[in-house]
Design an enzyme around this catalytic site. Sequence first.
Site, PDB file in Angstrom:
ATOM      1  CG  ASP A  15       0.879   4.311   4.518  1.00  0.00           C
ATOM      2  OD1 ASP A  15      -0.190   4.090   4.003  1.00  0.00           O
ATOM      3  OD2 ASP A  15       1.541   3.716   5.241  1.00  0.00           O
TER       4      ASP A  15
ATOM      5  CG  ASP B  55       8.052   2.379  13.324  1.00  0.00           C
ATOM      6  OD1 ASP B  55       8.360   2.734  12.211  1.00  0.00           O
ATOM      7  OD2 ASP B  55       7.120   1.426  12.903  1.00  0.00           O
TER       8      ASP B  55
ATOM      9  CG  ASP C 208      -0.309  -0.346   2.503  1.00  0.00           C
ATOM     10  OD1 ASP C 208       0.864   0.096   2.665  1.00  0.00           O
ATOM     11  OD2 ASP C 208      -0.862  -0.999   3.370  1.00  0.00           O
TER      12      ASP C 208
END
Length: 439
Positions: free
Chosen positions: A51, A137, A49
């Site tokens: 983002d 992260d 996907d």
Amino acid sequence: MTRGEHGISREDISANALKVMYRLNGAGFESYLVGGCVRDILMGHEPKDFDVATNATPEQIKGLFKNCRLIGRRFRLAHIVFGREIIEVATFRGHHQESDEDENVPKAKVVAKRDSHGQLVRDNVFGSIEEDAERRDFTFNAMYYSVADFTVTDFANGLAAIEKREVELIGDPETRYREDPVRMLRAVRFAVKLGMRIEEKTAEPIKPLANLLQNIPPARLFEETLKLFLSGKGEVTFLMLHEYGLIEPLFPQLAPFLKDENSREMQFVRRVLANTDERINSNQRVTPAFLYAALLWYPVEEQSQHLQSESGLNAHDAFNIASGEVISRQTQRIMIPKRFSTVVRDIWILQQRLPKRFGRRAFQLLTHPKFRAGYDFLLVRGQVEGGDLLELAQWWTHFQHADNGKQKGMLNALRKSEGGAKGGPRKRKRKPAKRGPDA
């Protein structure tokens, strides 16, 4: 990095993601592809996907796209819906206040909050692209691709991490894990998915902090376990989770059975996961119910035996009660939706019914809607445990593929062997004849 240095082409990017970025840029906002999609393209993988990160607020994004919906409580996100494809758009995140009691910050403006364990429970703090990069992260997830000038900005040396094949957290690992304990699961998932190792400082706090996963909502952990075990690399993922002490907080009832690496329980779970991997990688259908049935099977068996010995219950009642108790305890850690927990119980119940093959029972079992799942489960149990269980599984293998005449022959042969000792027919007690008045 310029276009010539990174090699990312617009042909590698979803047309819908490009539309979103062009519209945001046209409205005067910054927009970037960010995270896993940039990492995967640079590694030669096809992104799952796409983002987008922007300096537009969720409300401003919604104002630009009629096909937008806002989601999330901990951090507000915009989902731009194009049929089956969803482009997730996040506003640049900023640094949060360490305490709601900061006298220099008006309470109305404090929109981030930690709990007593250091976990972020509310995080609607917006900031600059630099702050956003620091809040991500892992280092390889802090690379931003701009469609405005076709550059990639690597804020945390993510490209170097890819070259070293290391999963490395941004910032202090213990603090980052406390902010969101699911990052421990993500570290394992990325290491397996990308064929990397977890960098030493990133790995060190995982075992000591593993129990923090108990603070994560069970529904969120269900979604995370699907990503872990239904990735096509579930067996390797399970072994790495076990290595880092992450199975116990996820499956506390299973963990005691895994202390011996060569135990039947460990072999059973590994075989089920290996079979699941094979099905996924062959584009065959899988269900989480089968996986959860396997992960909780031996706790159910043990609890059933305990109830029989301690409470004097018969095997049928003890098994039904044990099934309910084990699922109930598990859902306190990982929520198993009812559409799956019902199938889990069907698979378990069939393990009690499949040994009972006489009369019409064998034919009736073949028509059970979950027969195939129950049989597959029995087959793996037989392969691991051997003996009578393997013989039973092999019998069902032949029986389900035989023609009607051969099936009847198999049942007749079964009656004659050992007097039907294994699940044989019950002898009916003959009712005493009615005595007439003159008897």
